[in-house]
Design an enzyme around this catalytic site. Structure first.
Site, PDB file in Angstrom:
ATOM      1  N   TYR A 148      41.906  15.534  26.714  1.00 39.55           N
ATOM      2  CA  TYR A 148      43.194  16.198  26.912  1.00 39.55           C
ATOM      3  C   TYR A 148      43.294  16.708  28.342  1.00 39.55           C
ATOM      4  CZ  TYR A 148      42.647  16.181  21.873  1.00 39.55           C
ATOM      5  OH  TYR A 148      42.408  15.805  20.582  1.00 39.55           O
ATOM      6  N   HIS A 179      48.810  17.340  23.472  1.00 41.86           N
ATOM      7  CA  HIS A 179      48.018  18.517  23.121  1.00 41.86           C
ATOM      8  C   HIS A 179      48.581  19.787  23.765  1.00 41.86           C
ATOM      9  CE1 HIS A 179      44.166  20.304  21.606  1.00 41.86           C
ATOM     10  NE2 HIS A 179      44.250  19.273  20.796  1.00 41.86           N
TER      11      HIS A 179
END
Length: 400
Positions: free
Chosen positions: A158, A208
């Site tokens: 992420y 995310h």
């Protein structure tokens, strides 16, 4: 059978994959009948254990195991304040275990109690990561060779990888990333993947919650040409109104919900048709009982299910997902982490994946169990995760 009561509630902590898991075992007045449930809140697992042992267990000893709805509703309001991750997970463990018991008493797998199958297996997606576009491509191709047709593609997990981060003097330690560099690299990743692996494979991506709302709008527009199956968690729960703006500017399918705890978070997105897939963490919202209601709500508004299924969901939780998946008409896709050998040993009866589909077994209830002696060989570690300490280049903390 009709007078079966809750005799004991046990909290089992284990980490066969190095990820802290919380499993609840509800024992009944019939020593042969018990149920298991998932209560995993990895980052605060000891707090969940305490909530179960000190508050939920004393309240439920002696209750009739048949009365799942009464137990769920009376327990969720018993602390007055409710709909938080700790108490929801604690209740989920009991709720799933009671459904497991219900299935065992009926002699049926749970999908039969939910109305029967509408599909034999549930399609799953796997995660392909890498340090550059070539490594991601290699991992995508490896999953394709195993029969997977839905693959979530990240590069550097992420927030991206290979970024030059220039911080101010005295900046605190943390998991730094540059949102602009991340967006540029991911657009390049999907350009590469579509050119190399083609268009016959479904690709997904997880932001995310790592972008500002206006950047998320822009990013969704830039990814639209690559025809993603869905774009996941574009925004944090605090910025839900911005989903309307994304919807107005891009036709990319949207998935949201793994951080949700409260019905007031998902209701506006569903009833206003601002998302295409609901991705709640089933134990995070309180277990099977509320999830079945959420599934029905989504069906009425054309939203499909895509339950959050990472490594920090126990195999018991994954089993619950699969029973919901094969019996829900509006199932969309199931996130799948996969199990190592230790997981299979500790949790006999794990669902099996074949050629990109996951299948429940035909045993009564959830069809899964836990070997407590083996589970004890994999103790949890109370260490704060580093990845949740996300920071922007100027050193400021941000959503992980």
């Amino acid at each position: 059978m009709e007078n079966l009561k809750i005799r004991n509630i046990k909290t089992i902590l284990t980490a066969p994959e190095g990820i802290n898991l919380v499993v609840v075992k509800v024992e009944t007045t019939d020593p042969e009948i018990y149920g298991v449930g998932c209560a995993t809140f990895t980052q605060r697992y000891l707090t969940v254990q305490n909530a179960i042992e000190q508050y939920i267990k004393p309240m439920l000893i002696g209750k009739d195991v048949n009365n799942i709805n009464d137990i769920w509703h009376s327990t969720i309001v018993s602390s007055y304040w409710r709909n938080g991750p700790v108490l929801n997970n604690a209740l989920s463990g009991v709720d799933m275990a009671l459904w497991d018991i219900k299935g065992k008493m009926a002699g049926m797998p749970l999908y039969e109690l939910f109305g029967g199958k509408v599909r034999e297996g549930a399609a799953v997606y796997r995660h392909a990561d890498g340090s550059d576009v070539k490594e991601v491509e290699e991992n995508v191709r490896a999953y394709m060779e195993q029969g997977y047709r839905y693959i979530r593609c990240q590069m550097g997990t992420y927030g991206g990888v290979g970024q030059t981060i220039v911080t101010p003097d005295g900046a605190q330690a943390g998991a730094y990333y540059d949102p602009k560099a991340y967006m540029k690299s991911i657009v390049g990743l999907f350009e590469h993947l579509r050119a190399q692996v083609g268009w016959d494979i479904e690709l997904l991506h997880d932001i995310h919650e790592r972008l500002t709302p206006i950047d998320a709008v822009n990013f969704a527009k830039k990814l639209e040409p690559f025809e993603l199956f869905f774009l996941e968690d574009a925004l944090p729960p605090e910025q839900l109104e911005w989903f309307r703006m994304i919807r107005q500017h891009s036709s990319i399918p949207l998935a949201m919900g793994e951080l949700f705890n409260n019905p007031n978070e998902w209701m506006p997105l569903i009833t206003n048709r601002l998302i295409d897939y609901i991705r709640v963490h089933v134990s995070q919202i309180g277990g099977i009982t509320p999830t079945r209601k959420l599934t029905a709500l989504c069906d009425s508004f054309g939203v499909r299910t895509a339950w959050h299924g990472p490594g920090d969901t126990s195999p018991v939780g994954h089993a619950a997902h699969v029973h919901l998946d094969v019996s829900s008409i509006n199932f969309g896709i199931q996130e799948w982490n996969g199990f190592n050998d230790a997981i299979h040993e500790v949790f006999p009866g794990c669902p099996e994946v074949r050629n990109g589909y996951v299948y429940p077994n035909k045993k009564p209830g959830l069809g899964i169990d836990i070997d407590e002696k083996l589970a004890a060989k994999f103790p949890c570690e109370n260490v704060l995760p580093t990845w949740t300490n996300a920071r922007l280049p100027d050193g400021s903390p941000t959503t992980p």
